[in-house]
Design an enzyme around this catalytic site. Structure first.
Site, PDB file in Angstrom:
ATOM      1  N   GLY A 257      -7.941  14.324   2.037  1.00 26.59           N
ATOM      2  CA  GLY A 257      -6.738  15.009   1.568  1.00 26.59           C
ATOM      3  C   GLY A 257      -6.673  16.474   1.922  1.00 26.59           C
ATOM      4  O   GLY A 257      -5.781  17.183   1.457  1.00 26.59           O
ATOM      5  N   GLU A 299     -14.094  12.486   3.035  1.00 25.46           N
ATOM      6  CA  GLU A 299     -13.368  11.594   3.958  1.00 25.46           C
ATOM      7  C   GLU A 299     -12.135  12.254   4.566  1.00 25.46           C
ATOM      8  O   GLU A 299     -11.009  11.823   4.315  1.00 25.46           O
ATOM      9  CB  GLU A 299     -12.922  10.344   3.192  1.00 25.46           C
ATOM     10  N   CYS A 369      18.746   4.296  15.445  1.00 33.63           N
ATOM     11  CA  CYS A 369      20.042   3.979  14.847  1.00 33.63           C
ATOM     12  C   CYS A 369      19.947   4.055  13.339  1.00 33.63           C
ATOM     13  O   CYS A 369      19.988   3.052  12.628  1.00 33.63           O
ATOM     14  CB  CYS A 369      20.461   2.587  15.271  1.00 33.63           C
TER      15      CYS A 369
HETATM   16  C1  LIG Z   1      -5.929   8.521   3.292  1.00 38.59           C
HETATM   17  C2  LIG Z   1      -7.288   8.596   2.757  1.00 38.59           C
HETATM   18  C3  LIG Z   1      -8.172   9.569   3.233  1.00 38.59           C
HETATM   19  C4  LIG Z   1      -7.782  10.625   4.226  1.00 38.59           C
HETATM   20  O1  LIG Z   1      -6.765  11.446   3.780  1.00 38.59           O
HETATM   21  P1  LIG Z   1      -6.357  12.739   4.627  1.00 38.59           P
HETATM   22  O2  LIG Z   1      -5.250  13.329   3.860  1.00 38.59           O
HETATM   23  O3  LIG Z   1      -5.940  12.274   5.966  1.00 38.59           O
HETATM   24  O4  LIG Z   1      -7.566  13.608   4.687  1.00 38.59           O
HETATM   25  C5  LIG Z   1      -9.447   9.560   2.746  1.00 38.59           C
HETATM   26  N1  LIG Z   1      -9.847   8.641   1.834  1.00 38.59           N
HETATM   27  C6  LIG Z   1      -9.017   7.687   1.363  1.00 38.59           C
HETATM   28  C7  LIG Z   1      -9.501   6.705   0.386  1.00 38.59           C
HETATM   29  C8  LIG Z   1      -7.714   7.635   1.803  1.00 38.59           C
HETATM   30  O5  LIG Z   1      -6.884   6.712   1.324  1.00 38.59           O
END
Ligand SMILES: *Cc1c(COP(=O)(O)O)cnc(C)c1O
Length: 442
Positions: A257, A299, A369
């Site tokens: 995130g 992540e 469209c």
């Molecule tokens: C989408 C997601 C991420 C990555 O989110 P980003 O905003 O691209 O960094 C990481 N972990 C989980 C579980 C996600 O669903």
């Protein structure tokens, strides 16, 4: 119209572009040593350009900022075989949420033990692929998954799992990408006891080894604070689990995130501050709770690949009605659904020629469209913008092509990697033959 005298132009703001971006003359923009106009000429438009070194450098920045953490690249932001290689070579793990992402990664040679499988609703095929290929961890997201997974693993088997916990924290750039609050589809809430209940059931399954807790607050978060709040909530839960079950968890996954700047002047999440403050908060919270400090997992998806990508489009038409100018490009919501989904804004610009015309506010339309196929309603482009012009949209590497659709059968654009002066095709354009070959009935 051309002028003989170069007007005093302020040089274009390249702050959200890849570090390798160069513009020796206004409009002559190159990335990774390759002029973008040349990429458009050679591969056609729309085309997505990915700066390989920018991706690699962003992976390295994460490894340097979080030396003792495990960094998993979130594959859903963008995935192709080259991306799998870069991620593996730079020492990141992988976070996948489907059998498709998983199979592509493993078939490309990614070590399965460095992969984590997520998903709020995993299909039987997702779980089958995960167990067959031997993924490192599966993140349990609902109570019903526990028995299903335990049965699939079998009495003699063994699978490491984590639990997706909803910490009850609101963060993220838009309602549709906030996932840390109670009452949404992801995870198990601490507040209503679902998380604790699920954990008790996992502990009853000898073939499932619970290694840690997982949470993901949302996307496009630009402040460190929500992550620190998440650390406190998660460690609080770990402390209760320790009291109730004597359980010591060795991993804490804080999800991704991490926010990035899409337009000059916007703020990105400060990774150095995030790393330092999360580490401090985690140590302190664990010390207070009398728990050993778990290994941190993060992540990032968007922050690894977003700023490394550029979308190139040709202008197809320009309509001036009253004081409004509509500029339509040869792509749109089928290659980038984000503006329609979340109302996000970019900083598109004219490249390939130097216009001295005064800037004018235009509405940038896609070709589809659908009246909502609008890239932006208020973009500054030179007022002499015309069909055939080349437009570049920076920060286009994440959640464009991975969310691309087949709408209007225009075919999904290719992906071209640029590095050290060469451009190479990673993913080719989807052709009419590709579309026809799937259409097997009469
Ligand atoms: C989408 C997601 C991420 C990555 O989110 P980003 O905003 O691209 O960094 C990481 N972990 C989980 C579980 C996600 O669903």
């Amino acid at each position: 119209m051309t002028t003989l005298h170069e007007p005093a132009v302020t040089s274009p703001d390249l702050s959200v572009w890849p570090v390798s971006t160069d513009e020796p003359r206004v409009g002559a923009v190159s990335v990774g040593g390759v002029p973008l106009a040349e990429v458009a000429e050679r591969f056609g438009t729309p085309v997505y350009v990915l700066d390989e070194n920018e991706v690699r450098e962003r992976c390295r920045t994460y490894r340097a900022a979080f030396p003792d953490a495990e960094v998993l690249y979130a594959a859903k932001a963008f995935l192709c075989r080259a991306m799998v290689h870069w991620t593996a070579e730079e020492g990141l793990g992988l976070d996948v949420c489907s059998a498709g992402e998983l199979e592509l990664a493993v078939a490309t040679g990614f070590p399965p033990e460095r992969i984590v499988l997520h998903g709020n609703a995993k299909s039987p095929r997702d779980l089958e692929a995960a167990l067959r290929l031997g993924v490192g961890r599966i993140v349990i997201d609902s109570p019903s998954e526990i028995a299903r997974l335990a049965a699939a693993v079998g009495p003699g088997g063994h699978q490491k799992v984590m639990v997706r916990v909803v910490p009850g924290i609101s963060a993220g750039g838009h309602d549709k990408i906030r996932t840390g609050t109670d009452d949404q589809k992801f995870g198990l809430s601490i507040a209503d006891g679902y998380a604790q209940h699920a954990i008790t059931r996992i502990l009853d399954q000898p073939q499932l080894e619970l290694t840690g807790l997982h949470c993901h607050l949302g996307s496009q978060i630009t402040s460190v604070k929500p992550y620190l709040a998440a650390v406190r909530r998660m460690v609080g839960l770990m402390a209760r689990l320790h009291e109730q079950h004597g359980l010591i968890l060795t991993e804490l996954d804080l999800g991704g995130g991490h926010g990035i700047a899409y337009r000059p002047g916007e703020q990105a999440l400060d990774l150095t501050a995030l790393a330092r403050k999360v580490r401090a908060e985690l140590s302190e919270a664990c010390a207070v709770a009398g728990l050993p400090v778990p290994r941190l997992i993060i992540e990032p998806g968007r922050a690894v690949v977003g700023p490394a990508g550029i979308a190139l489009y040709h202008v197809l038409s320009v309509k001036r009605t009253g004081d409004h100018t509509f500029v339509a490009i040869d792509g749109g919501m089928s290659d980038n659904p984000r503006p329609a989904l979340y109302g996000v804004r970019y900083a598109p610009r004219l490249i390939g020629r130097h216009s001295t015309a005064a800037p004018a506010a235009v509405t940038l339309m896609g070709r589809h469209c659908e009246a909502g196929d609008v890239l932006d309603t208020d973009v500054e482009l030179p007022s002499d913008v015309r069909p055939g012009d080349l437009l570049a949209v920076p920060v286009a590497g994440a959640y464009h092509l991975s969310m691309a659709s087949g709408y209007n059968l225009v075919g999904r654009p290719p992906v071209v990697a640029v590095d050290a002066g060469t451009a190479r095709l990673l993913v080719r354009r989807e052709s009419l033959d590709d579309i026809r070959s799937r259409d097997v009935g009469l």
